[in-house]
Design an enzyme around this catalytic site. Structure first.
Site, short mmCIF file in Angstrom:
data_model
loop_
_atom_site.label_atom_id
_atom_site.label_comp_id
_atom_site.label_asym_id
_atom_site.label_seq_id
_atom_site.Cartn_x
_atom_site.Cartn_y
_atom_site.Cartn_z
N SER A 198 47.13 2.74 37.12
CA SER A 198 48.06 3.38 36.19
C SER A 198 47.95 4.89 36.22
O SER A 198 46.87 5.44 36.42
CB SER A 198 47.82 2.90 34.75
OG SER A 198 48.72 3.58 33.90
N LYS B 168 46.26 -4.79 33.39
CA LYS B 168 47.27 -3.77 33.70
C LYS B 168 48.62 -4.16 33.10
O LYS B 168 49.36 -3.31 32.58
CB LYS B 168 47.39 -3.60 35.22
CG LYS B 168 48.56 -2.71 35.69
CD LYS B 168 48.43 -1.27 35.19
CE LYS B 168 49.30 -0.29 35.93
NZ LYS B 168 50.73 -0.41 35.73
N GLU C 236 52.40 0.12 26.53
CA GLU C 236 53.18 1.31 26.90
C GLU C 236 54.64 1.15 26.44
O GLU C 236 55.23 2.09 25.90
CB GLU C 236 53.10 1.45 28.43
CG GLU C 236 53.81 2.60 29.07
CD GLU C 236 53.75 2.46 30.60
OE1 GLU C 236 54.82 2.43 31.23
OE2 GLU C 236 52.64 2.38 31.17
N HIS D 255 48.48 -3.45 29.47
CA HIS D 255 48.56 -1.98 29.36
C HIS D 255 50.03 -1.57 29.36
O HIS D 255 50.47 -0.77 28.54
CB HIS D 255 47.81 -1.34 30.53
CG HIS D 255 48.16 0.09 30.82
ND1 HIS D 255 49.36 0.45 31.39
CD2 HIS D 255 47.48 1.24 30.61
CE1 HIS D 255 49.40 1.77 31.50
NE2 HIS D 255 48.27 2.26 31.06
N ASN D 256 50.81 -2.15 30.29
CA ASN D 256 52.23 -1.79 30.37
C ASN D 256 53.00 -2.27 29.15
O ASN D 256 53.94 -1.62 28.70
CB ASN D 256 52.86 -2.38 31.64
CG ASN D 256 52.36 -1.67 32.90
OD1 ASN D 256 51.33 -1.02 32.90
ND2 ASN D 256 53.11 -1.80 33.97
#
Length: 485
Positions: free
Chosen positions: A132, A187, A194, A190-191
């Site tokens: 990232s 990940k 986001e 995480h997105n």
């Protein structure tokens, strides 16, 4: 080339090029390969221009693989799905037992687990590694989330520790995440976080602009100020920058000329699907996904705006006298409180998956490696790390004593902003669903008793009681009918 490279990288789109140059710049000789050979030459040229970096280009897979020292490690940065399988096929022909393949793309975690098993049959090791930070992060220090073979991680730990973003008080933004597809899964979440973050910031902008009538200059100033305090983060910083940029093709500011339709690559959708699979509430992340879907209906929204023009919604906005300074302060507090909920939801998803898969993921470590390099990097992640240091088994970030105190202090501002938005006809799905999440979670009794009674009434699903253990079924229909006779 007499000496062999330390590592190889296949796939030279923007992220691949930048990561390769980053690795070379940290002093690790690297071989690069791409199916379209012009990309190879372009990358070699950049390596020369950016300081004669030890980067070597190859136009065919065989000489590329043979140029890397054993046990060979090759990072792939190609589009998720079929292209990854194709690249593995192309390279593995020339690879030998003990060599390692790393997928640095945004891959669905189960694909990584399938591939790890497939290449194991060829004697190869496999890692799925979330990367990232966008192109800037890839070049100067990303946040890295490697999962899969621990042995493979150990091969390249020295490289990753240098290549990752460096945060002064907490070290390089990389850690061995866990087994299987855990790196890709983390990940993906995480997105999802986001998506939530970006939606909440967009709502803050909407309220300040539509209700508070702030100009782009004022917005630029407000976000710059916010970026000096508790909201200090990459996304707040770039938002301030965006409001300051003038249109180079006409008058005014560029942000006002950007079409209001949001694209997406799919990781946010996967996150919400996983939330449903795991029975974990993630309403803030889900509402940000819904908002992207609705933004795509531009033509329909333009028509709907005409239909409701006469509904008097525009009058609501023009009639309000607003104390700008008070509004700015309220929105800042609402944004912070809503953000805590979004991160709490993401962390709960990681924990639930970790339990389901036996990954033993460390939530404090996740927050530590997100403090630098990545898109959601923020000073606030330090607070999250400390919360898990205090209590690794924390049920929910909301009940950490520090965060609980912060939410209590901010909740009246948060409620004022949501009420103001609703009364002004401005949608704040992220802030509202975060608030609903908080209000639901903090209540010791919910109206779910009624829903359970309804389920038992029409489907004999039974219910439990608060006073006597066991399952019960009542013939509600018969009793109701008798009382009506």
């Amino acid at each position: 080339m007499a000496t062999l490279s330390r590592i190889g990288l296949a796939g030279l789109a923007v992220m691949g090029q930048n990561l390769a140059l980053n690795i070379a710049e940290k002093g690790f000789p690297i071989s690069v390969y791409n199916r379209t050979t012009s990309k190879v030459d372009e990358t070699v040229e950049r390596a020369k221009q950016e300081g004669n970096l030890p980067l070597f280009g190859f136009h065919d897979p065989e000489s590329f693989v043979r140029s890397i020292q054993k046990p060979r490690v090759i990072i792939m940065l190609v589009k998720a799905g079929a292209p990854v399988d194709q690249t593995i096929k192309t390279l593995s022909v020339y690879m030998e037992k003990g060599d390692c393949i790393i997928d640095g793309g945004n891959e669905w975690y189960e694909n990584t687990e399938r591939r790890e098993k497939e290449v194991a049959e060829l004697g190869l090791l496999y890692l799925g590694m979330g990367v990232s930070g966008g192109e800037e992060g890839a070049r100067n220090g990303p946040s890295l989330m490697p999962g899969g073979s621990f042995e493979a991680y150990k091969y390249i730990e020295d490289i990753l520790l240098k290549v990752a973003a460096q945060v002064p008080d907490s070290g390089p933004c990389v850690t061995y995440i866990g087994k299987g597809g855990s790196g890709n899964f983390v990940k993906m979440i995480h997105n999802g976080i986001e998506y939530g973050d970006m939606q909440l910031i967009a709502e803050a902008y909407d309220v300040l602009k539509s209700v508070g009538k702030l100009s782009n200059e004022e917005l630029c100033h407000v976000f710059s100020e916010w970026n000096k305090g508790e909201l200090l983060s990459f996304l707040i910083e770039i938002t301030a920058d965006i409001f300051g940029i003038k249109d180079d093709k006409g008058d005014g500011y560029l942000v006002d000329k950007v079409l209001d339709k949001t694209g997406m690559k799919g990781t946010g959708k996967w996150t919400v699907q996983q939330a449903a699979e795991l029975s974990i509430a993630a309403p803030t992340i889900a509402s940000s996904l819904d908002s992207r879907f609705l933004s795509g209906l531009k033509e329909e929204r333009v028509e709907a705006a005409k239909v409701f023009k006469s509904g008097g919604f525009d009058d609501i906005l023009t009639d309000q006298a607003v104390n700008k300074q008070k509004l700015i302060d309220d929105v800042r507090q609402a944004l912070y409180a809503a953000k805590i909920c979004s991160y709490a939801q993401g962390m709960n998803l990681i924990r639930a998956k970790s339990i389901e898969k036996g990954w033993d993921l460390k939530l404090g470590e996740m927050s530590r490696i997100w403090k630098g390099g990545c898109i959601i990097r923020a000073i606030f992640l330090d607070r999250i790390k400390k919360a898990y240091d205090r209590n690794p088994d924390l049920a929910n970030l909301l009940v950490d004593p520090e965060f609980a105190k912060e939410i209590i202090e901010r909740q009246s501002a948060w409620r004022r902003v949501v009420c103001l938005a609703i009364n002004s006809g401005i949608s704040t799905p992220g802030m509202s669903s975060s608030l609903a999440y908080f209000d639901t979670y903090r209540r010791d009794r919910l109206p779910a008793n009624l829903v359970q009674a309804q389920r038992d009434y029409f489907g004999a699903h039974t219910y439990e009681r608060i006073d006597i253990p066991g399952s019960f079924h009542t013939e509600w229909f018969k009793i109701a009918r008798q009382s009506k006779i």
